[in-house]
Design a protein around this motif. Sequence first.
Motif, PDB file in Angstrom:
ATOM      1  N   LEU A 195       4.403   9.806   1.240  1.00 16.31           N
ATOM      2  CA  LEU A 195       3.524   8.823   1.880  1.00 16.31           C
ATOM      3  C   LEU A 195       2.069   9.043   1.475  1.00 16.31           C
ATOM      4  CD1 LEU A 195       5.035   8.745   5.496  1.00 16.31           C
ATOM      5  CD2 LEU A 195       5.304   7.023   3.687  1.00 16.31           C
ATOM      6  N   ILE A 196       1.637  10.304   1.494  1.00 16.69           N
ATOM      7  CA  ILE A 196       0.259  10.609   1.107  1.00 16.69           C
ATOM      8  C   ILE A 196       0.039  10.297  -0.369  1.00 16.69           C
ATOM      9  CG2 ILE A 196      -1.397  12.489   0.823  1.00 16.69           C
ATOM     10  CD1 ILE A 196      -0.174  13.769   3.345  1.00 16.69           C
ATOM     11  N   GLY A 197       1.053  10.599  -1.209  1.00 20.68           N
ATOM     12  CA  GLY A 197       0.944  10.294  -2.632  1.00 20.68           C
ATOM     13  C   GLY A 197       0.856   8.803  -2.900  1.00 20.68           C
ATOM     14  N   LEU A 198       1.652   8.004  -2.187  1.00 18.79           N
ATOM     15  CA  LEU A 198       1.604   6.552  -2.353  1.00 18.79           C
ATOM     16  C   LEU A 198       0.235   6.000  -1.976  1.00 18.79           C
ATOM     17  CD1 LEU A 198       5.073   5.392  -0.971  1.00 18.79           C
ATOM     18  CD2 LEU A 198       4.235   5.172  -3.321  1.00 18.79           C
ATOM     19  N   GLU A 199      -0.334   6.532  -0.904  1.00 18.45           N
ATOM     20  CA  GLU A 199      -1.668   6.081  -0.490  1.00 18.45           C
ATOM     21  C   GLU A 199      -2.704   6.328  -1.583  1.00 18.45           C
ATOM     22  OE1 GLU A 199      -2.589   6.274   4.141  1.00 18.45           O
ATOM     23  OE2 GLU A 199      -2.141   8.219   3.280  1.00 18.45           O
ATOM     24  N   ARG A 200      -2.578   7.440  -2.263  1.00 13.03           N
ATOM     25  CA  ARG A 200      -3.570   7.802  -3.271  1.00 13.03           C
ATOM     26  C   ARG A 200      -3.401   7.014  -4.559  1.00 13.03           C
ATOM     27  NH1 ARG A 200      -3.525  14.433  -2.505  1.00 13.03           N
ATOM     28  NH2 ARG A 200      -4.600  14.455  -0.470  1.00 13.03           N
ATOM     29  N   ARG A 201      -2.175   6.555  -4.805  1.00  9.75           N
ATOM     30  CA  ARG A 201      -1.891   5.896  -6.087  1.00  9.75           C
ATOM     31  C   ARG A 201      -1.819   4.375  -5.982  1.00  9.75           C
ATOM     32  NH1 ARG A 201       0.273  10.808  -6.029  1.00  9.75           N
ATOM     33  NH2 ARG A 201       0.294  12.051  -7.938  1.00  9.75           N
ATOM     34  N   SER A 206      -2.741  -2.352   5.790  1.00 11.66           N
ATOM     35  CA  SER A 206      -2.637  -1.786   7.136  1.00 11.66           C
ATOM     36  C   SER A 206      -1.210  -1.900   7.667  1.00 11.66           C
ATOM     37  CB  SER A 206      -3.598  -2.544   8.070  1.00 11.66           C
ATOM     38  OG  SER A 206      -3.400  -2.160   9.410  1.00 11.66           O
ATOM     39  N   GLY A 207      -0.687  -0.791   8.146  1.00  9.22           N
ATOM     40  CA  GLY A 207       0.650  -0.767   8.721  1.00  9.22           C
ATOM     41  C   GLY A 207       1.745  -0.382   7.754  1.00  9.22           C
ATOM     42  N   GLN A 208       1.477  -0.471   6.459  1.00  7.92           N
ATOM     43  CA  GLN A 208       2.545  -0.190   5.499  1.00  7.92           C
ATOM     44  C   GLN A 208       2.960   1.273   5.490  1.00  7.92           C
ATOM     45  OE1 GLN A 208       1.141  -2.196   1.750  1.00  7.92           O
ATOM     46  NE2 GLN A 208       3.217  -3.015   1.828  1.00  7.92           N
ATOM     47  N   VAL A 209       2.032   2.195   5.606  1.00 11.75           N
ATOM     48  CA  VAL A 209       2.402   3.616   5.620  1.00 11.75           C
ATOM     49  C   VAL A 209       3.319   3.908   6.803  1.00 11.75           C
ATOM     50  CG1 VAL A 209       1.540   5.979   5.841  1.00 11.75           C
ATOM     51  CG2 VAL A 209       0.329   4.345   4.401  1.00 11.75           C
ATOM     52  N   TRP A 210       3.002   3.335   7.954  1.00 13.32           N
ATOM     53  CA  TRP A 210       3.823   3.553   9.142  1.00 13.32           C
ATOM     54  C   TRP A 210       5.250   3.063   8.928  1.00 13.32           C
ATOM     55  CZ3 TRP A 210       4.314   6.055  13.568  1.00 13.32           C
ATOM     56  CH2 TRP A 210       5.246   5.588  14.491  1.00 13.32           C
ATOM     57  N   TRP A 211       5.392   1.836   8.431  1.00 10.80           N
ATOM     58  CA  TRP A 211       6.726   1.276   8.268  1.00 10.80           C
ATOM     59  C   TRP A 211       7.492   1.956   7.142  1.00 10.80           C
ATOM     60  CZ3 TRP A 211       8.498  -0.700  12.306  1.00 10.80           C
ATOM     61  CH2 TRP A 211       7.714  -1.475  13.153  1.00 10.80           C
ATOM     62  N   LEU A 212       6.790   2.427   6.111  1.00 11.62           N
ATOM     63  CA  LEU A 212       7.454   3.197   5.066  1.00 11.62           C
ATOM     64  C   LEU A 212       7.927   4.544   5.600  1.00 11.62           C
ATOM     65  CD1 LEU A 212       5.144   2.431   2.012  1.00 11.62           C
ATOM     66  CD2 LEU A 212       7.486   1.622   2.368  1.00 11.62           C
ATOM     67  N   TYR A 213       7.163   5.130   6.511  1.00 12.60           N
ATOM     68  CA  TYR A 213       7.604   6.363   7.174  1.00 12.60           C
ATOM     69  C   TYR A 213       8.896   6.108   7.953  1.00 12.60           C
ATOM     70  CZ  TYR A 213       8.054   8.831  11.609  1.00 12.60           C
ATOM     71  OH  TYR A 213       8.565   9.445  12.725  1.00 12.60           O
ATOM     72  N   VAL A 214       8.917   5.030   8.738  1.00 12.79           N
ATOM     73  CA  VAL A 214      10.112   4.721   9.529  1.00 12.79           C
ATOM     74  C   VAL A 214      11.311   4.501   8.616  1.00 12.79           C
ATOM     75  CG1 VAL A 214      11.167   3.062  11.125  1.00 12.79           C
ATOM     76  CG2 VAL A 214       8.787   3.761  11.445  1.00 12.79           C
ATOM     77  N   ALA A 215      11.133   3.698   7.564  1.00 13.65           N
ATOM     78  CA  ALA A 215      12.233   3.425   6.638  1.00 13.65           C
ATOM     79  C   ALA A 215      12.673   4.695   5.917  1.00 13.65           C
ATOM     80  CB  ALA A 215      11.804   2.361   5.628  1.00 13.65           C
ATOM     81  N   GLY A 216      11.708   5.500   5.486  1.00 14.28           N
ATOM     82  CA  GLY A 216      12.044   6.730   4.766  1.00 14.28           C
ATOM     83  C   GLY A 216      12.801   7.722   5.627  1.00 14.28           C
TER      84      GLY A 216
END
Length: 286
Positions: A195-201, A206-216
């Motif tokens: 998740l942190i890597g995706l944010e940097r690249r 807004s909200g995508q990191v949260w939902w990717l966490y849930v899905a992951g």
Amino acid sequence: MRPGAIPSPGFSTFSLGPLTIHMYGIVILLGVIVAVVIAHRRYRDRGGDPNLVLDAAIVAVPAGIIGGRIYHVVTSYENYIGPGRHLGDALKIWNGGLGIWGAVALGALGAYLVVRRKARFGPFADALAPGLACAQAIGRLGNWFNQELFGAPTELAWGLRVDPAHLPAGYAPGTLFHPTFLYELLWNLALAAVLIGLERRRRLASGQVWWLYVAGYCLGRVWIEALRIDTANHILGLRLNMWTCLIIFALAAVAASRAGRANHPARIGADERAGEQREQGQTAQN
């Protein structure tokens, strides 16, 4: 003991004067601290007021514990209701038993009710997600101390050795089991890093990191759940938690896609920060 086999701890509690301290509670507390520290820094870096993280935690943490326990009791009701069972055991959280989906759902609701009056919830949830994954990783050590929720027998070198008192019926002493606590611990840490890597690249909305966490998390939990041999209710041949993960994964994937299309900014703007500070100032005066 087979070389490489993972031993189980010989204790799950220790005494501190007249108090009995449960390791399950210790690791849950440690996980909460880690999640708050990470979220505090990440939300600050997004331009938000980090004090809002502490305000939300005061409500979200107890709400999450209550929600997690409710989910566990409801989905494993046969352990608390029926002949020879005691409903009062549902309150004995130190014996283990927190359903992650109840914890996340009620904890997130508690945080939302605090945050929504002061700031957008999307950036807040995004700041929280990697820390929450780390907290879940730490929390799984509680299952190791309690010698519970392990997987099927295995011949792998890193199999888990369980004390005879915790062996399921029908298994001989010395049997090694899949250390599902370790699998989920490593999966959650890897998820936080991704998740942190995706944010940097990539430019995430807004909200995508949260939902990717849930899905992951759901994606990992499905295959880990398939390894477990503890008693569980089944629907159409699958464990209830697997159905929960599959359904939530689909919903989270759709939500992440919609958040991307909405493309709301992931950072807190200067005007939002000023409004957030005014709101907190008014609250303090009241």
